[in-house]
Write an enzyme that holds these catalytic residues in place. Structure first.
Site, PDB file in Angstrom:
ATOM      1  N   ARG A 148      12.192 -53.176 -33.130  1.00 48.36           N
ATOM      2  CA  ARG A 148      11.681 -53.833 -34.298  1.00 48.36           C
ATOM      3  C   ARG A 148      12.918 -54.660 -34.784  1.00 48.36           C
ATOM      4  NH1 ARG A 148       8.676 -48.666 -34.624  1.00 48.36           N
ATOM      5  NH2 ARG A 148       6.811 -48.888 -34.205  1.00 48.36           N
ATOM      6  N   LYS A 172       9.515 -46.270 -37.518  1.00 48.00           N
ATOM      7  CA  LYS A 172       8.453 -46.112 -38.573  1.00 48.00           C
ATOM      8  C   LYS A 172       8.069 -44.621 -38.719  1.00 48.00           C
ATOM      9  CE  LYS A 172       5.655 -50.501 -38.711  1.00 48.00           C
ATOM     10  NZ  LYS A 172       4.463 -51.143 -38.395  1.00 48.00           N
ATOM     11  N   HIS A 237       9.424 -60.469 -33.248  1.00 47.11           N
ATOM     12  CA  HIS A 237       8.286 -59.737 -32.891  1.00 47.11           C
ATOM     13  C   HIS A 237       7.702 -60.173 -31.626  1.00 47.11           C
ATOM     14  CE1 HIS A 237       6.086 -55.988 -34.255  1.00 47.11           C
ATOM     15  NE2 HIS A 237       5.046 -56.601 -33.846  1.00 47.11           N
ATOM     16  N   ARG A 240       9.857 -58.809 -28.882  1.00 49.37           N
ATOM     17  CA  ARG A 240       9.161 -57.627 -28.775  1.00 49.37           C
ATOM     18  C   ARG A 240       7.984 -57.305 -27.902  1.00 49.37           C
ATOM     19  NH1 ARG A 240       9.025 -51.775 -31.029  1.00 49.37           N
ATOM     20  NH2 ARG A 240       6.878 -51.387 -31.457  1.00 49.37           N
ATOM     21  N   HIS A 263       5.416 -46.268 -30.802  1.00 49.31           N
ATOM     22  CA  HIS A 263       3.949 -46.454 -31.203  1.00 49.31           C
ATOM     23  C   HIS A 263       3.272 -44.633 -31.416  1.00 49.31           C
ATOM     24  CE1 HIS A 263       3.153 -50.485 -29.173  1.00 49.31           C
ATOM     25  NE2 HIS A 263       3.688 -50.681 -30.565  1.00 49.31           N
ATOM     26  N   TYR A 272      -1.593 -54.111 -24.533  1.00 50.03           N
ATOM     27  CA  TYR A 272      -0.574 -54.797 -23.543  1.00 50.03           C
ATOM     28  C   TYR A 272      -1.536 -54.965 -22.213  1.00 50.03           C
ATOM     29  CZ  TYR A 272       2.899 -55.321 -27.098  1.00 50.03           C
ATOM     30  OH  TYR A 272       3.577 -55.390 -28.200  1.00 50.03           O
TER      31      TYR A 272
END
Length: 309
Positions: A148, A172, A237, A240, A263, A272
């Site tokens: 990120r 995150k 992004h 990414r 994630h 994806y």
């Protein structure tokens, strides 16, 4: 109230820099956040019960409008949590409208190759400019490891070891994950390190802190233009997303991809697979032998179409 306005400004700045959000998206998010602020009193201190009560206030709205408001709030509270401005994330109490999730923007492998062709050309001179050396390290890490933007710009100076093909990253939600680093990326960082002040705590310092998200966003846009790619299609992004999509196309395991991207929920990673499915459909339409058959022969009906003897 003034605190809320400052937080909204900082959040939208991040959305522009890290996500490449358009002006219209930023304006819509500002309206949504200001509207919720008027309802709950304070965004900064809103609790789950207050956010859960928004479902009744939004009952008459279209699902797409509710989805946008929810998206704005989820992103806003994730930003506050990531930046350490809230210790919790109350957005789990928000309503969950049923809408089709849009596919992420991606770049083809050829377009990514053109990115690196521009960098290679700049690095091929006898004395490459330090800013080009830095750009090389940034792009190698951004596309090569799927970081990120915030994770990338805030990397510690000693984050990468020359004898270790990975780094341990706190992303995150303060979740730690192992991020593989390619030989190319490690070589690019090794070339950049001599230009980093020895007393800097950051790998990519700028002024008294590290490189900003906005500056990284600007650098990626400029590189896209130099590579002949419309800048509005590209952001940190998007690179990414390209990392994830190209890995999946190459046969990567979905669980491994989830781990590399950081994630929390594999449902986020599964988007994806839709991108890859779309590519496979296009491949069948282009390459399958039936694609070359332009004339469809009518089939004779067997349900009474022929005359009875």
């Amino acid at each position: 109230m003034d605190d809320d306005r400052a937080l909204i400004d900082r959040f939208l700045e991040m959305m522009a820099a890290e996500r490449g959000a358009s002006r219209n998206t930023l304006l819509a998010y500002r309206r949504d956040l200001e509207g919720v602020r008027a309802t709950v009193g304070s965004l900064a201190s809103a609790c789950k019960a207050q956010l859960g009560g928004l479902a009744a206030a939004w009952e008459a709205l279209a699902a797409s409008s509710v989805a946008r408001k929810v998206s704005a709030l989820r992103a806003f509270y994730s930003f506050l949590e990531e930046e350490g401005m809230r210790g919790d994330n109350p957005s789990s109490a928000l309503p969950r409208p049923v809408t089709r999730r849009p596919l992420p923007k991606i770049l083809s492998t050829g377009e990514v190759d053109s990115f690196f062709a521009v960098i290679a050309e700049r690095m091929a001179v006898e004395h490459p400019a330090p800013l080009d050396i830095r750009l090389s390290a940034l792009i190698e890490l951004l596309y090569g490891s799927g970081l990120r933007a915030t994770e990338l710009i805030s990397l510690p100076r000693r984050a990468l070891a020359t004898d270790r093909p990975f780094l341990i990253l706190r992303g995150k939600g303060a979740r730690e994950r192992l991020v593989p680093i390619s030989d190319r990326a490690r070589a690019a960082v090794a070339t950049w390190l001599p230009y980093v002040p020895v007393d800097s705590p950051w790998l990519f310092p700028s002024g008294k802190s590290h490189l900003s998200r906005i500056r990284l966003y600007q650098m990626v846009k400029a590189l896209a233009a130099a590579a002949g790619i419309p800048p509005e299609r590209v952001s940190p992004h998007v690179l990414r997303h390209a990392f994830a999509t190209h890995l999946l196309e190459g046969g990567a395991d979905l669980r491994a991809l989830q781990s590399m991207l950081g994630h929390a929920d594999i449902a986020t990673t599964q988007i994806y697979t839709h991108v890859d499915s779309r590519r496979l459909v296009e491949l069948v339409n282009r390459r399958h032998p039936l694609a070359a058959m332009t004339t469809v022969r009518p089939h004779r009906r067997v349900d009474g179409d022929a005359q009875a003897p």
